[in-house]
Design a protein around this motif. Sequence first.
Motif, mmCIF file in Angstrom:
data_model
loop_
_atom_site.group_PDB
_atom_site.id
_atom_site.type_symbol
_atom_site.label_atom_id
_atom_site.label_comp_id
_atom_site.label_asym_id
_atom_site.label_seq_id
_atom_site.Cartn_x
_atom_site.Cartn_y
_atom_site.Cartn_z
ATOM 1 N N GLU A 117 6.203 4.893 -2.980
ATOM 2 C CA GLU A 117 4.983 5.529 -2.481
ATOM 3 C C GLU A 117 4.276 4.639 -1.476
ATOM 4 N N LEU A 118 4.427 3.320 -1.614
ATOM 5 C CA LEU A 118 3.847 2.344 -0.695
ATOM 6 C C LEU A 118 4.913 1.312 -0.355
ATOM 7 N N VAL A 119 4.895 0.817 0.890
ATOM 8 C CA VAL A 119 5.853 -0.209 1.290
ATOM 9 C C VAL A 119 5.157 -1.180 2.232
ATOM 10 N N ALA A 120 5.456 -2.456 2.066
ATOM 11 C CA ALA A 120 5.013 -3.482 3.010
ATOM 12 C C ALA A 120 6.174 -3.737 3.957
ATOM 13 N N VAL A 121 5.968 -3.470 5.243
ATOM 14 C CA VAL A 121 7.055 -3.530 6.215
ATOM 15 C C VAL A 121 6.622 -4.396 7.393
ATOM 16 N N ASP A 122 7.572 -5.150 7.933
ATOM 17 C CA ASP A 122 7.268 -6.034 9.058
ATOM 18 C C ASP A 122 6.838 -5.205 10.264
ATOM 19 N N ALA A 123 5.695 -5.550 10.817
ATOM 20 C CA ALA A 123 5.158 -4.805 11.956
ATOM 21 C C ALA A 123 6.086 -4.855 13.164
ATOM 22 N N ALA A 124 6.882 -5.927 13.288
ATOM 23 C CA ALA A 124 7.782 -6.065 14.432
ATOM 24 C C ALA A 124 8.842 -4.967 14.467
ATOM 25 N N GLY A 125 9.129 -4.358 13.314
ATOM 26 C CA GLY A 125 10.132 -3.305 13.262
ATOM 27 C C GLY A 125 9.566 -1.908 13.136
ATOM 28 N N ALA A 141 -3.459 -0.124 13.721
ATOM 29 C CA ALA A 141 -4.747 0.056 13.050
ATOM 30 C C ALA A 141 -4.546 0.926 11.820
ATOM 31 N N VAL A 142 -5.447 0.789 10.867
ATOM 32 C CA VAL A 142 -5.408 1.655 9.687
ATOM 33 C C VAL A 142 -5.487 3.111 10.143
ATOM 34 N N HIS A 155 16.434 -4.139 -7.373
ATOM 35 C CA HIS A 155 15.723 -4.087 -6.106
ATOM 36 C C HIS A 155 15.300 -2.656 -5.822
ATOM 37 N N VAL A 156 14.196 -2.504 -5.093
ATOM 38 C CA VAL A 156 13.760 -1.180 -4.650
ATOM 39 C C VAL A 156 14.653 -0.764 -3.484
ATOM 40 N N VAL A 157 15.202 0.439 -3.560
ATOM 41 C CA VAL A 157 16.205 0.914 -2.609
ATOM 42 C C VAL A 157 15.526 1.466 -1.358
ATOM 43 N N GLY A 158 16.308 1.576 -0.296
ATOM 44 C CA GLY A 158 15.843 2.250 0.909
ATOM 45 C C GLY A 158 15.379 1.314 1.997
ATOM 46 N N VAL A 159 15.590 1.741 3.256
ATOM 47 C CA VAL A 159 15.192 0.917 4.397
ATOM 48 C C VAL A 159 14.434 1.701 5.466
ATOM 49 N N GLU A 160 14.393 3.022 5.362
ATOM 50 C CA GLU A 160 13.887 3.852 6.458
ATOM 51 C C GLU A 160 12.785 4.781 5.968
ATOM 52 N N GLY A 161 11.807 5.034 6.839
ATOM 53 C CA GLY A 161 10.782 5.988 6.434
ATOM 54 C C GLY A 161 9.726 6.183 7.505
ATOM 55 N N SER A 162 8.721 6.941 7.121
ATOM 56 C CA SER A 162 7.562 7.177 7.972
ATOM 57 C C SER A 162 6.337 7.254 7.073
ATOM 58 N N GLY A 163 5.172 7.076 7.673
ATOM 59 C CA GLY A 163 3.963 7.166 6.873
ATOM 60 C C GLY A 163 2.737 6.764 7.656
ATOM 61 N N THR A 164 1.673 6.480 6.922
ATOM 62 C CA THR A 164 0.381 6.165 7.517
ATOM 63 C C THR A 164 -0.048 4.767 7.092
ATOM 64 N N VAL A 165 -0.485 3.979 8.058
ATOM 65 C CA VAL A 165 -0.890 2.603 7.785
ATOM 66 C C VAL A 165 -2.144 2.595 6.918
ATOM 67 N N GLU A 166 -2.094 1.820 5.816
ATOM 68 C CA GLU A 166 -3.244 1.700 4.912
ATOM 69 C C GLU A 166 -3.930 0.346 5.017
ATOM 70 N N ALA A 167 -3.174 -0.691 5.396
ATOM 71 C CA ALA A 167 -3.779 -2.024 5.498
ATOM 72 C C ALA A 167 -2.920 -2.882 6.412
ATOM 73 N N LEU A 168 -3.563 -3.891 7.008
ATOM 74 C CA LEU A 168 -2.867 -4.814 7.908
ATOM 75 C C LEU A 168 -2.821 -6.190 7.283
ATOM 76 N N GLY A 169 -1.668 -6.846 7.382
ATOM 77 C CA GLY A 169 -1.593 -8.242 6.997
ATOM 78 C C GLY A 169 -2.143 -9.129 8.099
ATOM 79 N N GLU A 170 -2.235 -10.404 7.809
ATOM 80 C CA GLU A 170 -2.727 -11.360 8.805
ATOM 81 C C GLU A 170 -1.786 -11.393 10.008
ATOM 82 N N GLU A 171 -2.366 -11.677 11.153
ATOM 83 C CA GLU A 171 -1.613 -11.883 12.396
ATOM 84 C C GLU A 171 -1.011 -10.597 12.959
#
Length: 327
Positions: A94-102, A78-79, A57-73
């Motif tokens: 380098e890239l992570v898909a993370v739930d917007a609710a969190g 915004a990007v 599994h890819v390790v890690g749970v915490e971070g910061s960054g810049t939004v590159e794309a939005l999933g549906e709903e």
Amino acid sequence: MHAVVARQAGDPEVLSYTELPDPTPGPGQLLVRVAAAGVNFIDTYRRAGVYPMEYPHVVGVEGSGTVEALGEEVTGFAVGDRVAWHDGAGSYAELVAVDAAGVVPVPSGLDLTLAAALPLQGITAHYLVSSTFEVQPGHDVLLHAGAGGVGLLATQLAVARGGRVLTTVSTPEKAALSSAAGAAHTINYAELADITAELPPLVRELTDGQGVHVVYDGVGKDTFEASLASLRPRGMLVLFGAASGQVPPFDPQRLNKAGSLFLTRPTIAHHTLSRGELEWRTSEVLGSAASGDLDVRVGATFALSDAAAAHQALESRATTGKVLLIP
């Protein structure tokens, strides 16, 4: 993209810096380019198999960054938005898909790298002093690992609420950092050694023989007995981590004999149950950091490819403040 993968349960050497396909954000998710990833003890527990995980599994749970794309709903983002999160699986990448609710916004005055140091430890420090045991003027607080990431933040927050904070540290250098954060007194761990049944002498002296109102203990096995012994009657031991190992089972009747004590084992998930609660805690913590009211110490940064070294440094207690990985 490059990411850090735990191939199997084990020591830091099981971590592998490897190339993986770029993730795609699913419904309700954001795709974020990671500016920095936080290194936390929960990462080491999952890597080592203390907490059950699937491997690899890819390790890690915490971070910061810049939004590159939005999933549906996804709404409210915004990007190009600058964001941070405390519970995004696979954040050593380098890239992570993370739930917007969190995910929460990063204030404009806060550097993105510094923002990565705050979500998990900042929320933890916030709920410890404002919810688990609400520090008030006149309260005496004993906080273990005063020069650690949570320790430095929780000291500042508890002092701001009017508490008097005593901390434990292992070196003179860490004592200086803890004092600078607002600790009224620092105690070397050696001064608490082998204390299992009575109020430690230095704690007795500093509290007029009464003991402290609350102990915040993220160390666990090595400090648990001293933590219990340091409390005044009806005091609370908040066991929020186990950096030295898990506390062995014990007889709850001891809490009665020691003064009708309270013992709790909180976790961040139960203190961010709603979006409103998450926003309350992160807005106060990130906002205070952006304004300069909260000093955030990044003790060490490592390249993403050096994640194994970062884990070794954290587990050996060789670090102060926050440890970050930079892709």
